[in-house]
Design a protein around this motif. Structure first.
Motif, PDB file in Angstrom:
ATOM      1  N   VAL A  95       8.235  -9.169  -4.296  1.00  7.79           N
ATOM      2  CA  VAL A  95       7.618 -10.890  -4.561  1.00  7.79           C
ATOM      3  C   VAL A  95       7.212 -10.182  -6.392  1.00  7.79           C
ATOM      4  CG1 VAL A  95       5.829 -12.395  -4.559  1.00  7.79           C
ATOM      5  CG2 VAL A  95       7.179 -11.639  -2.034  1.00  7.79           C
ATOM      6  N   ALA A  96       6.405  -9.189  -7.008  1.00  9.07           N
ATOM      7  CA  ALA A  96       5.928  -8.587  -7.874  1.00  9.07           C
ATOM      8  C   ALA A  96       7.465  -8.705  -9.040  1.00  9.07           C
ATOM      9  CB  ALA A  96       5.200  -7.687  -7.516  1.00  9.07           C
ATOM     10  N   GLY A  97       8.452  -8.616  -8.515  1.00  8.85           N
ATOM     11  CA  GLY A  97       9.590  -8.669  -8.972  1.00  8.85           C
ATOM     12  C   GLY A  97       9.811  -9.441  -9.985  1.00  8.85           C
ATOM     13  N   ILE A  98       9.042 -11.398  -9.413  1.00  8.77           N
ATOM     14  CA  ILE A  98       8.673 -12.184 -10.041  1.00  8.77           C
ATOM     15  C   ILE A  98       8.570 -11.799 -11.683  1.00  8.77           C
ATOM     16  CG2 ILE A  98       6.561 -13.158  -9.939  1.00  8.77           C
ATOM     17  CD1 ILE A  98      10.248 -15.544  -9.880  1.00  8.77           C
ATOM     18  N   PHE A  99       7.603 -11.223 -11.826  1.00  6.38           N
ATOM     19  CA  PHE A  99       6.631 -11.185 -13.307  1.00  6.38           C
ATOM     20  C   PHE A  99       7.945 -10.713 -14.279  1.00  6.38           C
ATOM     21  CE2 PHE A  99       3.369 -10.065 -10.317  1.00  6.38           C
ATOM     22  CZ  PHE A  99       2.469 -11.860 -10.710  1.00  6.38           C
ATOM     23  N   ALA A 100       8.686 -10.062 -13.619  1.00  2.92           N
ATOM     24  CA  ALA A 100       9.838  -9.889 -15.063  1.00  2.92           C
ATOM     25  C   ALA A 100      10.360 -10.802 -15.820  1.00  2.92           C
ATOM     26  CB  ALA A 100      11.363  -9.175 -13.775  1.00  2.92           C
ATOM     27  N   ILE A 101       9.948 -12.458 -15.648  1.00  4.65           N
ATOM     28  CA  ILE A 101      10.327 -12.963 -16.272  1.00  4.65           C
ATOM     29  C   ILE A 101      10.118 -13.115 -17.643  1.00  4.65           C
ATOM     30  CG2 ILE A 101      10.806 -16.017 -16.445  1.00  4.65           C
ATOM     31  CD1 ILE A 101      11.211 -15.929 -13.794  1.00  4.65           C
ATOM     32  N   LEU A 102       8.397 -12.750 -17.624  1.00  3.54           N
ATOM     33  CA  LEU A 102       7.901 -12.676 -19.164  1.00  3.54           C
ATOM     34  C   LEU A 102       7.852 -11.550 -19.316  1.00  3.54           C
ATOM     35  CD1 LEU A 102       5.058 -15.638 -18.421  1.00  3.54           C
ATOM     36  CD2 LEU A 102       7.648 -15.854 -19.748  1.00  3.54           C
ATOM     37  N   PRO A 103       8.382 -10.494 -20.790  1.00  2.73           N
ATOM     38  CA  PRO A 103       7.947  -9.548 -20.594  1.00  2.73           C
ATOM     39  C   PRO A 103       6.763  -8.671 -21.085  1.00  2.73           C
ATOM     40  CG  PRO A 103       9.927 -10.114 -21.925  1.00  2.73           C
ATOM     41  CD  PRO A 103       9.323 -11.587 -21.286  1.00  2.73           C
ATOM     42  N   ALA A 104       5.646  -9.735 -21.120  1.00  3.49           N
ATOM     43  CA  ALA A 104       4.732  -9.687 -21.236  1.00  3.49           C
ATOM     44  C   ALA A 104       3.808  -9.326 -20.223  1.00  3.49           C
ATOM     45  CB  ALA A 104       3.193 -10.591 -21.974  1.00  3.49           C
ATOM     46  N   LEU A 105       4.334  -9.337 -18.906  1.00  2.00           N
ATOM     47  CA  LEU A 105       3.901  -9.852 -17.774  1.00  2.00           C
ATOM     48  C   LEU A 105       4.238  -8.986 -16.873  1.00  2.00           C
ATOM     49  CD1 LEU A 105       2.758 -13.452 -16.835  1.00  2.00           C
ATOM     50  CD2 LEU A 105       1.205 -11.566 -17.630  1.00  2.00           C
ATOM     51  N   SER A 106       5.295  -8.066 -16.917  1.00  2.02           N
ATOM     52  CA  SER A 106       6.088  -7.212 -17.037  1.00  2.02           C
ATOM     53  C   SER A 106       5.457  -5.811 -16.039  1.00  2.02           C
ATOM     54  CB  SER A 106       7.010  -6.662 -16.924  1.00  2.02           C
ATOM     55  OG  SER A 106       7.227  -5.598 -18.469  1.00  2.02           O
ATOM     56  N   TRP A 107       3.966  -5.817 -16.426  1.00  2.00           N
ATOM     57  CA  TRP A 107       3.610  -4.511 -15.548  1.00  2.00           C
ATOM     58  C   TRP A 107       2.698  -4.998 -14.647  1.00  2.00           C
ATOM     59  CZ3 TRP A 107      -1.553  -5.916 -15.103  1.00  2.00           C
ATOM     60  CH2 TRP A 107      -2.092  -6.669 -16.023  1.00  2.00           C
ATOM     61  N   LEU A 108       2.589  -6.517 -14.321  1.00  2.00           N
ATOM     62  CA  LEU A 108       2.196  -6.950 -13.209  1.00  2.00           C
ATOM     63  C   LEU A 108       3.233  -6.662 -11.645  1.00  2.00           C
ATOM     64  CD1 LEU A 108       0.812 -10.144 -14.131  1.00  2.00           C
ATOM     65  CD2 LEU A 108      -0.994  -8.218 -13.055  1.00  2.00           C
ATOM     66  N   SER A 109       3.754  -5.717 -12.020  1.00  2.00           N
ATOM     67  CA  SER A 109       5.310  -6.081 -10.844  1.00  2.00           C
ATOM     68  C   SER A 109       4.816  -4.440 -10.064  1.00  2.00           C
ATOM     69  CB  SER A 109       6.320  -5.565 -11.492  1.00  2.00           C
ATOM     70  OG  SER A 109       6.347  -4.126 -12.367  1.00  2.00           O
ATOM     71  N   LEU A 110       3.874  -3.274 -10.030  1.00  2.00           N
ATOM     72  CA  LEU A 110       2.757  -2.894  -9.769  1.00  2.00           C
ATOM     73  C   LEU A 110       2.591  -2.841  -8.978  1.00  2.00           C
ATOM     74  CD1 LEU A 110       1.605  -0.852 -12.951  1.00  2.00           C
ATOM     75  CD2 LEU A 110       3.598   0.027 -11.543  1.00  2.00           C
ATOM     76  N   LEU A 111       2.210  -4.691  -8.888  1.00  2.00           N
ATOM     77  CA  LEU A 111       1.689  -4.727  -7.844  1.00  2.00           C
ATOM     78  C   LEU A 111       2.053  -4.621  -6.700  1.00  2.00           C
ATOM     79  CD1 LEU A 111      -0.031  -8.475  -9.053  1.00  2.00           C
ATOM     80  CD2 LEU A 111      -1.217  -6.196  -8.188  1.00  2.00           C
ATOM     81  N   GLY A 112       3.728  -4.582  -6.214  1.00  2.00           N
ATOM     82  CA  GLY A 112       4.805  -3.550  -6.007  1.00  2.00           C
ATOM     83  C   GLY A 112       4.185  -2.923  -4.557  1.00  2.00           C
ATOM     84  N   LEU A 113       3.444  -2.292  -5.937  1.00  2.00           N
ATOM     85  CA  LEU A 113       2.569  -0.523  -4.575  1.00  2.00           C
ATOM     86  C   LEU A 113       2.181  -1.571  -3.194  1.00  2.00           C
ATOM     87  CD1 LEU A 113       1.251   1.382  -7.304  1.00  2.00           C
ATOM     88  CD2 LEU A 113       3.332   2.118  -6.394  1.00  2.00           C
ATOM     89  N   TYR A 114       1.143  -1.977  -3.157  1.00  2.00           N
ATOM     90  CA  TYR A 114       0.732  -2.904  -2.307  1.00  2.00           C
ATOM     91  C   TYR A 114       1.843  -2.856  -1.252  1.00  2.00           C
ATOM     92  CZ  TYR A 114      -1.434  -6.457   1.032  1.00  2.00           C
ATOM     93  OH  TYR A 114      -2.462  -6.795   2.153  1.00  2.00           O
ATOM     94  N   GLY A 115       3.017  -2.251  -1.423  1.00  2.00           N
ATOM     95  CA  GLY A 115       4.119  -2.181  -0.436  1.00  2.00           C
ATOM     96  C   GLY A 115       4.017  -0.882   0.716  1.00  2.00           C
ATOM     97  N   LEU A 116       3.423   0.010  -0.360  1.00  2.00           N
ATOM     98  CA  LEU A 116       3.148   1.213   0.906  1.00  2.00           C
ATOM     99  C   LEU A 116       2.185   1.174   1.658  1.00  2.00           C
ATOM    100  CD1 LEU A 116       3.084   3.913  -2.598  1.00  2.00           C
ATOM    101  CD2 LEU A 116       5.124   3.397  -0.966  1.00  2.00           C
ATOM    102  N   TYR A 117       0.533   0.670   1.830  1.00  2.00           N
ATOM    103  CA  TYR A 117       0.509  -0.065   2.218  1.00  2.00           C
ATOM    104  C   TYR A 117       0.715  -0.903   3.572  1.00  2.00           C
ATOM    105  CZ  TYR A 117      -4.130  -2.301   4.934  1.00  2.00           C
ATOM    106  OH  TYR A 117      -4.765  -2.488   5.620  1.00  2.00           O
ATOM    107  N   LEU A 118       1.949  -1.849   3.241  1.00  2.00           N
ATOM    108  CA  LEU A 118       2.796  -2.045   4.501  1.00  2.00           C
ATOM    109  C   LEU A 118       3.554  -1.440   5.220  1.00  2.00           C
ATOM    110  CD1 LEU A 118       3.905  -5.611   1.738  1.00  2.00           C
ATOM    111  CD2 LEU A 118       1.339  -5.290   3.614  1.00  2.00           C
ATOM    112  N   LEU A 119       3.511  -0.017   4.620  1.00  2.00           N
ATOM    113  CA  LEU A 119       4.433   0.614   5.239  1.00  2.00           C
ATOM    114  C   LEU A 119       3.650   1.527   5.846  1.00  2.00           C
ATOM    115  CD1 LEU A 119       6.923   2.054   5.459  1.00  2.00           C
ATOM    116  CD2 LEU A 119       6.490   3.333   3.772  1.00  2.00           C
ATOM    117  N   TYR A 120       2.477   2.254   5.385  1.00  2.00           N
ATOM    118  CA  TYR A 120       1.651   2.285   6.716  1.00  2.00           C
ATOM    119  C   TYR A 120       0.839   1.769   7.701  1.00  2.00           C
ATOM    120  CZ  TYR A 120      -3.487   4.192   7.580  1.00  2.00           C
ATOM    121  OH  TYR A 120      -4.182   4.601   7.934  1.00  2.00           O
TER     122      TYR A 120
END
Length: 205
Positions: free
Chosen positions: A133-158
């Motif tokens: 879901v966080a990969g959607i930010f790749a549309i705008l290069p200036a917001l691509s750093w927000l893809s780091l929100l994907g790290l929340y997946g580690l908590y989901l795994l936990y």
């Protein structure tokens, strides 16, 4: 699967619930009747396409940046290169889920957990939700750093791993940590594989 054998939620409800109330949603997931093929068709394949498609759109619309320099693809062969790069990213993501699920299942007996291939694929699939879901930010290069929100997946795994794989409490944390490390390694390996391939396609720009 458990004795409840509930039917899986719709993809929209699943995404919303696993992100906003993950502990409760893992309980629901635990009781759902599922197949590996069904997980891929209904969930993994459509969601894993988000980062690849968003990155493709962003690349074609805004170009791509390297060390502060922005390059914009021209029409023609450059478009084909960008599409090929997105396809490679997408394919390796699908493979990565498969590999992670096999690791989860293979290591289960070592930690007193129950070996169950379908449950392992549930863990691998649904814990990847935040990253996709966080990969959607790749549309705008200036917001691509927000893809780091994907790290929340580690908590989901936990949250999901010990419950779905039935790991005993005294071994659940070690099992989870090892799988988190495995998930990171799989991601790094995939990145190492796709980077030179993507670079090759980018030479078409």
């Amino acid at each position: 699967m458990t004795g409840n054998d509930q039917q899986p939620r719709s993809i929209v409800d699943r995404v919303k619930n696993i992100l906003l109330q993950p502990a409760r949603e893992w309980e629901v997931i635990d009781g759902e009747a599922e197949t590996i093929g069904g997980l891929y068709r209904r969930y993994i394949i459509p969601l894993a396409a988000i980062p690849a498609v968003a990155g493709l759109i962003g690349m074609l619309a805004f170009g791509f940046s390297v060390m502060g320099f922005t390059y914009r693809p021209s029409v023609g062969s450059a478009v084909a290169s960008a599409v090929a790069s997105a396809v490679v990213q997408y394919a390796t993501t699908l493979i990565g889920v498969f590999i992670l699920a096999l690791i989860i299942d293979a290591l289960a007996p070592s930690f007193g957990a129950t070996q169950n291939r379908v449950q392992a694929f549930k863990v691998a699939a649904y814990s990847g939700t935040a990253s996709w879901v966080a990969g959607i930010f790749a549309i705008l290069p200036a917001l691509s750093w927000l893809s780091l929100l994907g790290l929340y997946g580690l908590y989901l795994l936990y949250l999901g791993l010990p419950r779905l794989m039935r790991a005993p409490q005294d071994k659940a944390m070690t099992y989870t940590i090892l799988i988190v490390v495995a998930a990171i390694v799989v991601a790094l390996v995939i990145g190492a594989i796709t980077a030179p391939i993507t670079a090759t396609f980018m030479r078409g720009f």
